[in-house]
Design an enzyme around this catalytic site. Sequence first.
Site, PDB file in Angstrom:
ATOM      1  N   HIS A  41      33.252  72.405  87.190  1.00  0.00           N
ATOM      2  CA  HIS A  41      31.906  71.823  87.155  1.00  0.00           C
ATOM      3  C   HIS A  41      31.218  72.063  85.819  1.00  0.00           C
ATOM      4  CE1 HIS A  41      30.199  75.840  87.931  1.00  0.00           C
ATOM      5  NE2 HIS A  41      29.010  75.316  87.697  1.00  0.00           N
ATOM      6  N   LEU A  49      23.747  81.525  86.909  1.00  0.00           N
ATOM      7  CA  LEU A  49      24.376  80.380  87.552  1.00  0.00           C
ATOM      8  C   LEU A  49      25.845  80.714  87.774  1.00  0.00           C
ATOM      9  CD1 LEU A  49      22.829  77.572  85.326  1.00  0.00           C
ATOM     10  CD2 LEU A  49      22.047  78.317  87.584  1.00  0.00           C
ATOM     11  N   ALA A  50      26.518  79.920  88.595  1.00  0.00           N
ATOM     12  CA  ALA A  50      27.931  80.219  88.862  1.00  0.00           C
ATOM     13  C   ALA A  50      28.710  80.318  87.552  1.00  0.00           C
ATOM     14  CB  ALA A  50      28.534  79.150  89.763  1.00  0.00           C
ATOM     15  N   GLU A  51      28.493  79.368  86.637  1.00  0.00           N
ATOM     16  CA  GLU A  51      29.105  79.455  85.309  1.00  0.00           C
ATOM     17  C   GLU A  51      28.158  78.919  84.248  1.00  0.00           C
ATOM     18  OE1 GLU A  51      32.630  80.131  87.720  1.00  0.00           O
ATOM     19  OE2 GLU A  51      31.250  78.417  87.790  1.00  0.00           O
ATOM     20  N   THR A  52      28.263  79.512  83.075  1.00  0.00           N
ATOM     21  CA  THR A  52      27.676  78.966  81.852  1.00  0.00           C
ATOM     22  C   THR A  52      28.825  78.655  80.911  1.00  0.00           C
ATOM     23  OG1 THR A  52      25.606  80.211  82.085  1.00  0.00           O
ATOM     24  CG2 THR A  52      26.167  79.409  79.883  1.00  0.00           C
TER      25      THR A  52
END
Length: 278
Positions: free
Chosen positions: A73, A43-46
């Site tokens: 986010h 994902l874009a960030e964890t």
Amino acid sequence: MIPYFHVDAFAQRPFAGNPAGVCPLPAWLPAAQMQQIAAENNLAETAFIVPRTGAEYDIRWFTPAVEIDLCGHATLASAHVLFTHLDFAGEQVVFHSQSGPLHVSREADGRLTLDFPSRPPQEMATHPTGLTDALHATPLRVLAARDLLVTFNTEAEVLALKPDYARIAALEYVGVIATAPGTDGVDFVSRFFAPRVGVPEDPVTGSAHSTLIPFWAEKLGKTELRARQISPRGGDLWCRLRGDRVDISGYAVTYAKGEISVGKEAEAVGSADTGGVQ
């Protein structure tokens, strides 16, 4: 086993907004282990959160490729997990991060509001070499903060961008924010490209609005703004400029929850790794 939540941030329904992974931990795993988890999640960030005392947590964010210093986010998603799934009692949580303390408040209508640093962009006298070729378009203005900010006349021009991600990654900035005036009650729109940190196009980018809000507040002469990120998934944000801080509000929904198995040795690691948290 590590608890894991998949949350769509800046969205009121699944399959919209920006998906983030959230891993609540009792103590830090090694940075390399957290990076592996983020890469596996893809994902874009964890976000990884560790409790301090009371209403305070430490937070760190990883893209599939690197640890980053600020992420909106995934911070919104982390607060959503605390409020919705982990019986957090208060109406405001404080996350301690590389970018300082970040407050997240729960509003009466269910929105969550991020209190983030303002990062006003500065006009650049000359465009970075290769920018026009990277965008396949010529922006009106080019400004810089952590990210490059490039402006266009219309939403249609921003939607039409087909950037060369290899050339975008070669620019010496975390990412490139493309923006234009909005329509139908939206003050401004944006897209965000960050292949340099493993995110070709981010669906909805809270941290980019640390730069977008002061730029548009000055340009439009007002401090309360509506924003929309016009990626394929899209997302809506309610924004406010407060001096050297910005408020960024949005909704979040849980898509999935479960557990991550990384082996008992990794789970047993204590708090020896504290890098990245100040």
